[in-house]
Design a protein around this motif. Structure first.
Motif, PDB file in Angstrom:
ATOM      1  N   GLY A  12     -42.143  50.559  15.284  1.00 31.31           N
ATOM      2  CA  GLY A  12     -42.556  51.635  14.389  1.00 31.31           C
ATOM      3  C   GLY A  12     -41.675  52.856  14.460  1.00 31.31           C
ATOM      4  N   ALA A  13     -40.799  52.947  15.473  1.00 25.49           N
ATOM      5  CA  ALA A  13     -39.821  54.039  15.513  1.00 25.49           C
ATOM      6  C   ALA A  13     -38.889  53.989  14.307  1.00 25.49           C
ATOM      7  N   HIS A  14     -38.833  52.846  13.635  1.00 30.98           N
ATOM      8  CA  HIS A  14     -38.030  52.738  12.423  1.00 30.98           C
ATOM      9  C   HIS A  14     -38.725  53.367  11.221  1.00 30.98           C
TER      10      HIS A  14
ATOM     11  N   ARG B 266     -25.143  54.628   5.114  1.00 29.45           N
ATOM     12  CA  ARG B 266     -26.422  54.660   5.835  1.00 29.45           C
ATOM     13  C   ARG B 266     -27.576  54.775   4.833  1.00 29.45           C
ATOM     14  N   VAL B 267     -28.605  53.972   5.091  1.00 33.90           N
ATOM     15  CA  VAL B 267     -29.771  53.904   4.217  1.00 33.90           C
ATOM     16  C   VAL B 267     -31.016  54.182   5.052  1.00 33.90           C
ATOM     17  N   ASN B 268     -31.980  54.869   4.457  1.00 33.90           N
ATOM     18  CA  ASN B 268     -33.228  55.178   5.156  1.00 33.90           C
ATOM     19  C   ASN B 268     -33.951  53.903   5.589  1.00 33.90           C
TER      20      ASN B 268
ATOM     21  N   THR C 177     -33.736  42.342   9.201  1.00 35.32           N
ATOM     22  CA  THR C 177     -34.367  41.056   9.472  1.00 35.32           C
ATOM     23  C   THR C 177     -35.367  41.179  10.621  1.00 35.32           C
ATOM     24  N   SER C 178     -34.975  41.918  11.668  1.00 35.14           N
ATOM     25  CA  SER C 178     -35.855  42.084  12.832  1.00 35.14           C
ATOM     26  C   SER C 178     -37.122  42.845  12.479  1.00 35.14           C
ATOM     27  N   ASP C 179     -37.055  43.721  11.494  1.00 35.75           N
ATOM     28  CA  ASP C 179     -38.257  44.427  11.039  1.00 35.75           C
ATOM     29  C   ASP C 179     -39.189  43.475  10.287  1.00 35.75           C
TER      30      ASP C 179
END
Length: 331
Positions: free
Chosen positions: A187-189, A234-236, A261-263
């Motif tokens: 969730g830090a993302h 860079r993208v949000n 992918t990991s998200d």
């Protein structure tokens, strides 16, 4: 005899698990650097005011520190005689924020020279990075000391943005973190950015299929393709509230709008136990914040150096006996 055996067993467990954890306390600096939380928070707020990505940079440094030989400040060491920097590891390529840590450390050193470890500064700065931008607060435990070694090989094996769920779970489990911690810490993302090179493989011929990643919403994919003018753009992470620490990371996953992918694998792998956790954390802001806080405290206690182990670095990027020699900064 039974009580003796119980006592002996508990002592043995303490040697295995409690020696470092028990020495981390909230009041560790109460006498030696009582204003530490105020100093760090002031510097973190100043950094975020000049760079909205500063908070995400700091928390990433803390994550990557704890995931390689424990929370010991080793991620901050640059190349030097006898030190092959973790910053050169595959998992740290492009990591940023060393100059922010250096500014915080300098402010702390002015008031409390030689007292506060860089590892503790990372833990405190991560907490402040989160709550300054709308996330939860928690009481940081202190007493970590700084490593005199680095582990570049370990940094090569950090969790990858290209990984699917099972490899991610195994890496978390190896550190005593379960699948709930994986979902909560991911969730830090909810804030920060990622370079296009870490997800543009989802646009076409995903995994050699000749097709886009089916777990990526087509409309969102088109938006990303337009935004990715080159692989270093860079993208949000969060297309809805990119600079606020909130539960939208999870509602994005529910809409197949996880950036990496990991998200998205946390929600889109059929039958995965993480799906229910994503749904739970997406349901209420307070639930996400509570779970995140708990997992951050747990992560921050991974194998810290304590007592007479390691050192208290004066310069976070250099061992004390190497002084302030210039090293490379990662920008």
């Amino acid at each position: 005899m039974a009580s003796f055996n119980v006592a002996a067993f508990l002592f043995f467990l303490g040697l295995l698990f409690g020696a470092s954890f028990a020495q981390l306390t909230e009041d560790f600096y109460d006498q030696t650097c009582p204003r530490l939380p105020n100093i760090v928070r002031r510097e973190v707020k100043r950094a975020i005011e000049s760079d909205i990505r500063a908070g995400a940079k700091l928390i990433r440094l803390h994550f990557h520190d704890c995931f390689v030989q424990g929370c010991d400040g080793s991620v901050l060491l640059v190349d030097a005689p006898g030190i092959e920097s973790e910053l050169n590891g595959l998992g740290n390529l492009g990591i940023q924020g060393l100059e922010i840590v250096a500014a915080i450390k300098a402010a702390v050193e002015r008031e409390c020279p030689g007292v506060v470890s860089c590892a503790d500064i990372l833990a405190q700065a991560s907490k402040d990075s989160v709550d300054v931008q709308g996330g939860p607060s928690w009481r940081v435990l202190y007493g970590r000391r700084d490593s005199r070694t680095a582990n570049k090989t370990g940094a090569d094996e950090l969790p990858s943005p290209f990984e699917t769920l099972e490899p991610l779970k195994k890496k978390f489990e190896a550190l005593g973190l379960n699948s709930t911690d994986l979902v909560a810490l991911s969730g830090a993302h909810t804030f920060g950015r990622s370079r296009c090179r870490f997800f543009n493989g989802r646009f076409s011929n995903f995994s050699g299929s000749g097709q886009p990643d089916p777990t990526l919403d087509p409309t969102y994919r088109q938006e990303l393709e337009r935004a990715c003018t080159n692989e270093d753009t860079r993208v949000n992470f969060d297309p809805t509230t990119p600079d606020t620490f909130d539960k939208n990371y999870y509602t994005n996953l529910q809409a197949n709008r996880g950036l990496l992918t990991s998200d998205q694998s946390l929600f889109s792998e059929a039958g995965a136990d993480t799906v229910d956790t994503v749904n739970l954390l997406a349901s209420r802001e307070g639930t996400f914040l509570r779970f995140f806080r708990r997992s951050m405290i747990k992560m921050g206690n991974i194998r810290p150096l304590t007592g007479n182990q390691g050192e208290i670095r004066t310069n976070c990027s250099r061992l004390n006996d190497l002084g302030a020699q210039p090293g490379h900064d990662v920008m």
